[in-house]
Design a protein around this motif. Structure first.
Motif, PDB file in Angstrom:
ATOM      1  N   SER A 125      34.380  46.778  37.484  1.00 22.19           N
ATOM      2  CA  SER A 125      35.801  46.428  37.380  1.00 22.19           C
ATOM      3  C   SER A 125      36.453  47.109  36.188  1.00 22.19           C
ATOM      4  N   ASN A 202      43.623  37.939  43.526  1.00 24.66           N
ATOM      5  CA  ASN A 202      43.960  37.750  42.114  1.00 24.66           C
ATOM      6  C   ASN A 202      42.875  38.403  41.254  1.00 24.66           C
ATOM      7  N   THR A 204      42.464  38.955  38.128  1.00 23.74           N
ATOM      8  CA  THR A 204      42.023  38.267  36.909  1.00 23.74           C
ATOM      9  C   THR A 204      41.063  37.132  37.241  1.00 23.74           C
ATOM     10  N   MET A 207      37.451  38.430  37.454  1.00 20.72           N
ATOM     11  CA  MET A 207      36.771  38.531  36.158  1.00 20.72           C
ATOM     12  C   MET A 207      36.347  37.148  35.667  1.00 20.72           C
ATOM     13  N   LEU A 208      37.194  36.146  35.898  1.00 21.72           N
ATOM     14  CA  LEU A 208      36.846  34.782  35.499  1.00 21.72           C
ATOM     15  C   LEU A 208      35.625  34.297  36.287  1.00 21.72           C
ATOM     16  N   GLU A 245      43.578  29.728  33.402  1.00 20.34           N
ATOM     17  CA  GLU A 245      43.927  30.866  34.252  1.00 20.34           C
ATOM     18  C   GLU A 245      45.050  30.496  35.213  1.00 20.34           C
ATOM     19  N   ASN A 248      48.202  30.788  33.344  1.00 22.95           N
ATOM     20  CA  ASN A 248      48.552  32.203  33.195  1.00 22.95           C
ATOM     21  C   ASN A 248      49.169  32.766  34.473  1.00 22.95           C
ATOM     22  N   MET A 249      48.580  32.416  35.625  1.00 19.13           N
ATOM     23  CA  MET A 249      49.113  32.888  36.904  1.00 19.13           C
ATOM     24  C   MET A 249      50.505  32.331  37.145  1.00 19.13           C
ATOM     25  N   ARG A 252      52.873  34.278  34.898  1.00 19.39           N
ATOM     26  CA  ARG A 252      53.147  35.622  35.418  1.00 19.39           C
ATOM     27  C   ARG A 252      54.067  35.555  36.630  1.00 19.39           C
TER      28      ARG A 252
END
Length: 270
Positions: A125, A202, A204, A207-208, A245, A248-249, A252
């Motif tokens: 990634s 998504n 991100t 990665m989480l 997270e 954060n979403m 955004r």
């Protein structure tokens, strides 16, 4: 049949069933995240099949292990001892076991595999292959599907052994455990596609989720060495990270919405 009716009429059995279902669903989250990440690496038309095959194999393995309880319990007996002790705790006890059972070795191997897989995916990634690389797509599709199923089987085995050993410690009734496993896997079937699609849409979250796999791998290795980390701490950390997270979403999405409204307003002004 009479024994099954007696079990069904016992309130304690129903309480054990509910507890087991919740426990199996919670323990199945790790398995489901791994299956979702692996299946999302496949071509879109193969993803659902890989998830269904993976969950079906998980169900078959769990039921087979339930009918092999005597053998499964034997996996917890030490097979060798290193014969030395590392650091000691406050009361003089060793901080980790030096006697290893087959269960310990399986957990350590599964944890190392998760660490390797999650690290590899994180590296991919962060530093993806150049877009100009030429690759035989047809061969990659077949190889990747077979590789994904093989990796799912290996992790299914690790998670199944850990899950069933925990279930055995909660009730002596095999039918209750089988019903709990079937219900839990059915819930995982329903959640598999939405979870995989959410992770895929998504970046991100991917990665989480990989970070979760790293943490789970370390916990499995620690468990194999006799250092038992309470599962509640792990899932509380995962829930807190997911909540952050999610915020954060949400942030955004609001910024994107305001930016779009501002752009639309400027377009109308022109």
């Amino acid at each position: 049949m009479d024994s099954l009716l007696q079990l069904a009429a016992d309130p304690a059995v129903w309480a054990a069933l509910v507890t087991l279902v919740v426990m199996e669903v919670v323990l199945g989250i790790d398995n489901l995240v791994f299956i979702s990440i692996l299946s999302n690496k496949l071509p879109e038309h193969q993803r659902q099949s890989a998830r269904r095959i993976g969950l079906s194999l998980a169900l078959i393995m769990r039921i087979a292990l339930l009918f092999s309880i005597a053998w499964l319990v034997g996996l917890t007996k030490p097979v060798f001892d290193l014969g030395f002790h590392g650091a000691v705790g406050a009361h003089g006890e060793p901080t980790f076991d030096t006697a290893f059972s087959w269960r310990d070795l399986i957990l350590i191997a599964g944890g190392l595999f998760l660490l390797w897989k999650a690290t590899k995916e994180i590296h991919h990634s962060v530093d993806p292959a150049p877009t100009g690389d030429v690759m035989d797509t047809s061969k990659a599709v077949i190889s990747n599907f077979g590789s994904a199923i093989f990796q799912i089987i290996m992790l299914d085995l690790v998670f199944s052994i850990d899950s069933i050993l925990t279930a055995v410690g909660m009730t002596d009734h095999v039918p209750v455990m089988i019903v709990a496993v079937v219900i839990a896997v059915a819930v995982m079937f329903l959640a598999a596609d939405p979870l995989a699609n959410f992770i895929n849409n998504n970046p991100t979250v991917v990665m989480l989720a990989l970070g979760f796999l790293l943490m789970i791998g370390l916990v499995l290795i620690a468990d194999g060495f006799g250092v038992h980390v309470p599962k509640g701490y792990i899932y509380a950390a995962m829930a807190f990270s997911a909540l952050v997270e999610g915020l954060n979403m949400w942030s955004r999405a609001n910024h994107a919405k305001k930016a779009k409204q501002a752009a639309d307003g400027e377009a109308k002004g022109d």
